[in-house]
Structures are given as structure tokens and as C-alpha cells.
Design an enzyme around this catalytic site. Structure first.
Site, short mmCIF file in Angstrom:
data_model
loop_
_atom_site.label_atom_id
_atom_site.label_comp_id
_atom_site.label_asym_id
_atom_site.label_seq_id
_atom_site.Cartn_x
_atom_site.Cartn_y
_atom_site.Cartn_z
N ASP A 206 0.84 -1.20 0.00
CA ASP A 206 0.00 0.00 0.00
C ASP A 206 0.88 1.25 0.00
O ASP A 206 1.87 1.33 0.73
CB ASP A 206 -0.88 -0.04 1.27
CG ASP A 206 -2.00 0.98 1.24
OD1 ASP A 206 -2.82 0.93 0.31
OD2 ASP A 206 -2.06 1.82 2.16
N GLU A 263 14.26 -14.99 -0.87
CA GLU A 263 14.42 -16.24 -0.10
C GLU A 263 13.18 -17.12 -0.22
O GLU A 263 13.25 -18.32 -0.01
CB GLU A 263 14.63 -15.93 1.40
CG GLU A 263 15.95 -15.26 1.73
CD GLU A 263 15.99 -14.86 3.21
OE1 GLU A 263 15.42 -15.59 4.05
OE2 GLU A 263 16.56 -13.79 3.51
C1 GLC Z 1 -4.39 2.97 -0.66
C2 GLC Z 1 -5.58 2.06 -0.56
C3 GLC Z 1 -6.77 2.87 -0.11
C4 GLC Z 1 -6.46 3.44 1.24
C5 GLC Z 1 -5.15 4.21 1.23
C6 GLC Z 1 -4.67 4.48 2.61
O1 GLC Z 1 -4.53 3.94 -1.62
O2 GLC Z 1 -5.79 1.40 -1.77
O3 GLC Z 1 -7.94 2.13 -0.08
O4 GLC Z 1 -7.50 4.29 1.67
O5 GLC Z 1 -4.12 3.53 0.58
O6 GLC Z 1 -4.16 3.31 3.20
#
Ligand code: GLC
Ligand code: CA
Length: 531
Positions: A206, A263
Site C-alpha cells: 500500500d 528467499e
Molecule cells: C491505498 C488504498 C486505499 C487506502 C489508502 C490508505 O490507496 O488502496 O484504499 O485508503 O491507501 O491506506
């Protein structure tokens, strides 16, 4: 013009990905919320569909301020979604069915309820304080810098006890971690190993572009004035993002992750959300020594005309030499069927774009329900649950996140018929359900299934260069990979196909018969003789 492709020999090279938004996928215990037990039951369907890699969105312990993207414990499963035993069962069955599973890891920020942040609040002299990014309140009452958040508004919240501000690129409930702190780096290396040891095949990372921030937290160059009434992307685009994202130190972090991933032969897939700084993305992706794949988000903002499509796809290919991931849908954007006008037209266009994305060098992804041709679910203002966009129902992400309609009937096969799902189904017709579509060879799900099948049969093009074909009628997008041509007619008029060859796939039925013609909004895959 030709653009990049290379062969890494990795298992994901020929893979088709599928995003599972766990909350809305399938409910196994009839509380109206998707979970691992529900998912387990649907793995056979995904195998039938033909996808290879499942990306599961966050399922960790969370107060759900951002529906799980605010993690309170990275090695515990939120009880809403089940237990570690349920998780293990999904991994085991997916593997038995020949699919891999990657999980969403959220390293840019934690929940404000995470014990690290709580410890940092309780005792500003604790080691955990430096896990986050703090700044003394400037004497003139201004904010520490001019950064705006991805959800709009300032990125600083005052913590009254200490009188210091903390940084958050998203909600105030999502404080950003300090990735310049080696202790944070070490924590995450342990978290990665925890899940890799449990058998996951990699991570979707993310906000991969933003982990490291400018050491001095300098303000970004401002391009135009901002005010609160502006929509979040408008605010974001009023700045050059020189100091808040894509800092050079990010590379070393992902190189360290890459050594761990190697790994285990695991995939690192970044949510590399930036459309402007392609050289910086290239360095994270193309060597294969950091991220293996990064999503290119341009396809989520394509306008339905040939120039927009060609330029949106050609740009990253010309600047990033390997490791692109392609998706036109996710849990964050309105569904493409809706973006392209809804109804049959929207469906046909979304499928045509999918044909092009499946032909590009890199890894294509579908978002759950995309294969059903789903449009956005209809959500009334009072049913809105996404924190993004305040009270404006059109501004949030709920419409793309409504539960999957598995069967006709009141629980739609997602949950029990007497249970209210966490988000409404959003006005689904029986024809949108999996069960009805599986019984209809002309339905959307069969078309996507055939597309996946055809793509898999063309594994030999993976190492070939992409060549744009320019001598096609206006409003046509066409490119060639080795002996295969992908083309789409982005107009309301049928056009002759002058390329010849054997038709391997068409988005319309008529296409299968009328070989020399490509209909309005139709896309085709053709096998041509080498010239
Ligand atoms: C990313 C995710 C989204 C979330 C954001 C904060 O963009 O896809 O859904 O709100 O990160 O974590
Ligand atoms: Ca449930």
C-alpha cells in the site's frame, strides 16, 4: 516505436491477478461482512475463471476508520474476518487449486490505535515516538509545511499534550510511520517474514511511493492556489510532489525487502500511485532488485477516445522498462463500466480496454466483479460509509465496494437472506450475478474467462517488444507483440480490419463471424503472419 519487455523467468511473468476486497467478497458466518471462510468457498470459482494470483486487501486487526487500511496489529487477523486457522485454510486451498495469494501490507501508516502510536502518545521520550513523524508547532500558528493529504486537506494534526504536530498523508487516524528510523524498517522485515513463513506468495504494498519523506520536511513547490472546496485530486495536483513522495531512500528499503522476498520466491507488487514522476518509478521497478511489479494507474483515468487510450498506455511503457502492472478497476475508483457510460456500452468498452491491457507487457489485474461487468453500486447519501468525500455520496468509494452478487435472491449468495450486508448491494439485477452468468455462455463472466484463457495461450509473446501500429483508421488503437495483434475500435462506426490474420478473440459475438470488420467499441486479438 517499440517499447519494453523483458523476460525475468519469474512465476508472475504470465500471471493474471485478481483483487479480492475481503469485506465485500463472500460472507461465511452470516454477519453481513465478507471473511476468510466465505472466501474459501469461492476459490473454486476463481480457479474456473482462470486467474493465477489473488491479492487480498487488509484483514488485520483494525478500528476500521479506513476499512482496514488503518492497521492496529500487523500480525493478527481482525476477528471480523476469522482466525489464523481460517487464513491458513485459504492459502492451502488456493495453492492446491494452483493459485497464489499475495496480501496487502500497509507500511506507510498505522492506525492511531496501534500500540506503537499509543506508546508514542503516552510517553514522548519513548523509543516509539520516533516511529512517527513529529514537528513542533510553528510559533506563527501556521502548519509545519504545505503538504496536502491524499484525501484532501492538511496532513498535520496537533497532539495537544505535547504541543507537537504529527504527519498523516491520509486520515488523522492513520499516522505516517518514520521510515528513516531503522527500528521501523526492522519491524516490517519481521512482519514480512511472519506472513511469508505462513505461506503467502508476496505482498501488495500500500502507498509504496510514499514511505520515505524529505528529511527536513520541506514544503512542496506549489503550482496553483488551493482551497477547501476543491476536490481531493485537484488539491493534490496543485503541488509538485518533490518532498512528500518518491524520495530516493525508498529504493534501499525495497531492495532490503527484495532480498527477503527472494528467499521465498515471493512477489513484491507496489501500489506505486504516481502519474508524474516516471523516472523515479522506473528506478523502483525496472532493475528487478526492488519492487517486481508496480501498478500504473493511468488506465483508471482514461477518457474514451483513441488518443487518450494510446497516450495513457504508451507513456509508462516509454519510460519504465519493466515491471508494470495494469488495472482499470480497484476498490478505490468508480468501476470502469460506470466511467465509460454504464449499461451495455460501458460494459463493452471496459471489456475492450481489458483486451488492450491484457496484451501489454506486464501483469494485468481484475478487481472482483469486473468479470461480471458490474457497474458501480448505487449508494444513498445516508448509507455512505467511506470517510473520503465527507457527506457527498458521489465523492466516496462505496459504490465500487458493494458486495459481490453471487446469486439472485435477498442475500445475493453473499450473505444470509435475512442479513443486512455491511454495505447495500446497490441495486443489482439477477443478470449481474455469478450463478446466472455462469449458465449463459454469452455473459460477461464467460467473455472475461475466454480472454484470460487466450492470454495464457499466448505466453510466448511475454519477451517480445510492443510495437504500436500507426497505419490504422483513425479512432483505432492497435499494437503488435510478436505475431499477435491487439486492436480496439474506439468509435461508433464499424471499420474494416486490414491486418488479416486469424481472429483469436473478440469482445462481441458478431466479431467471431465477420472477420474483416471490427464493430463499434469492439476489441480483437489476432494472430498474424510474421512480416
Ligand atoms: C491505498 C488504498 C486505499 C487506502 C489508502 C490508505 O490507496 O488502496 O484504499 O485508503 O491507501 O491506506
Ligand atoms: Ca462474516
Amino acid at each position: 516505436m517499440t517499447t519494453g519487455a523483458s523476460s525475468s523467468g519469474a512465476w508472475w511473468e504470465h500471471a493474471v491477478g485478481y483483487e479480492i476486497y475481503i469485506r465485500s467478497f463472500a460472507d461465511g458466518n452470516d454477519d453481513g461482512i465478507g471473511d476468510f471462510v466465505g472466501m474459501l468457498d469461492k476459490l473454486d470459482y476463481l480457479q474456473w475463471l482462470g486467474v493465477d494470483v489473488l491479492w487480498v486487501t487488509p484483514f488485520y486487526e483494525s478500528p476500521m476508520a479506513d476499512w482496514g487500511y488503518d492497521v492496529a496489529n500487523y500480525t493478527a487477523i481482525d476477528k471480523t474476518y476469522g482466525s489464523l486457522t481460517d487464513f491458513d485454510a485459504v492459502i492451502e486451498k488456493a495453492h492446491a487449486l494452483g493459485m497464489r495469494v499475495i496480501i496487502d501490507i500497509v507500511p506507510n501508516h498505522t492506525s492511531d490505535q496501534h500500540e506503537w502510536f499509543q506508546a508514542a502518545l503516552r510517553d514522548p521520550s519513548s523509543d516509539y515516538r520516533d516511529y512517527y513523524i513529529w514537528h513542533d508547532a510553528p510559533e506563527d500558528g501556521s502548519l509545519p509545511n504545505n503538504w496536502v493529504g491524499y484525501f484532501g486537506g492538511p496532513t498535520w494534526t496537533l497532539e495537544p499534550t505535547s504541543g507537537q504536530y504529527y504527519l498523516h498523508l491520509f486520515l488523522p487516524e492513520q499516522p505516517d510511520l518514520n521510515w528513516r528510523n531503522p527500528a521501523v524498517q526492522a519491524e516490517f522485515e519481521n512482519i514480512l517474514r511472519f506472513w511469508l513463513d505462513r505461506g503467502v506468495d508476496g505482498f501488495r504494498i500500500d502507498v509504496a511511493q510514499a514511505l520515505v519523506k524529505d528529511e527536513q520536511l520541506r514544503s512542496n513547490p506549489q503550482l496553483s492556489p488551493v482551497d477547501d472546496s476543491m476536490e481531493r485530486w485537484e488539491q493534490w495536483n496543485s503541488f509538485e510532489h518533490e518532498h512528500d513522495i518518491l524520495q530516493p531512500e525508498t529504493l534501499a528499503i525495497f531492495q532490503a525487502w527484495n532480498r527477503i522476498a527472494s528467499e521465498y520466491d515471493a512477489l513484491l507488487l507496489g501500489e506505486t500511485y504516481d502519474l508524474a514522476q516516471l523516472e523515479k518509478l522506473d528506478r523502483l521497478l525496472s532493475n528487478g532488485d526492488a519492487l517486481h511489479v508496480g501498478f500504473w494507474f493511468g488506465a483508471m483515468h482514461i477518457d474514451w477516445n483513441a488518443d487518450s487510450i494510446t497516450s495513457t498506455l504508451a507513456l509508462p511503457l516509454s519510460k519504465i522498462s519493466a515491471g508494470l502492472g495494469w488495472a482499470q478497476n480497484s476498490h478505490d475508483e468508480p468501476r470502469s463500466v460506470t466511467r465509460f457510460g454504464g449499461g451495455d456500452l460501458g460494459q463493452q468498452r471496459a471489456l475492450a480496454l481489458a483486451v488492450l491491457l491484457f496484451g501489454l507487457p506486464g501483469m494485468p489485474f481484475l478487481y472482483q466483479g469486473e468479470e461480471l461487468g458490474l457497474k458501480n453500486g448505487v449508494i444513498a447519501a445516508e448509507e455512505k460509509l467511506d470517510p473520503v468525500g465527507g457527506n457527498d455520496p458521489t465523492a466516496g468509494r462505496d459504490g465500487t465496494r458493494t458486495p459481490i452478487p453471487w446469486e439472485p435472491g435477498s442475500g445475493m449468495g453473499f450473505t444470509d437472506s435475512f442479513v443486512k450486508p455491511w454495505l447495500p448491494f446497490g441495486d443489482r439485477a439477477d443478470a449481474e450475478t455469478v450463478s446466472v452468468q455462469r449458465n449463459d455462455a454469452d455473459s460477461s463472466v464467460h467473455r472475461y474467462r475466454r480472454l484470460i484463457e487466450v492470454r495464457k495461450s499466448l505466453a510466448h509473446i511475454a519477451p517480445t517488444l510492443l510495437e504500436w501500429i500507426d497505419d490504422v483508421p483513425k479512432n483505432m488503437v492497435a499494437f503488435r507483440r510478436g505475431d499477435v495483434v491487439f486492436l480496439a475500435n474506439i468509435s461508433q462506426e464499424a471499420a474494416p480490419v486490414l491486418l488479416g490474420g486469424e481472429l483469436l478473440y473478440s469482445t462481441t459475438d458478431s466479431g467471431r463471424e465477420s472477420r474483416g470488420i471490427i464493430g463499434p467499441d469492439e476489441a480483437q486479438i489476432r494472430l498474424v503472419l510474421d512480416s
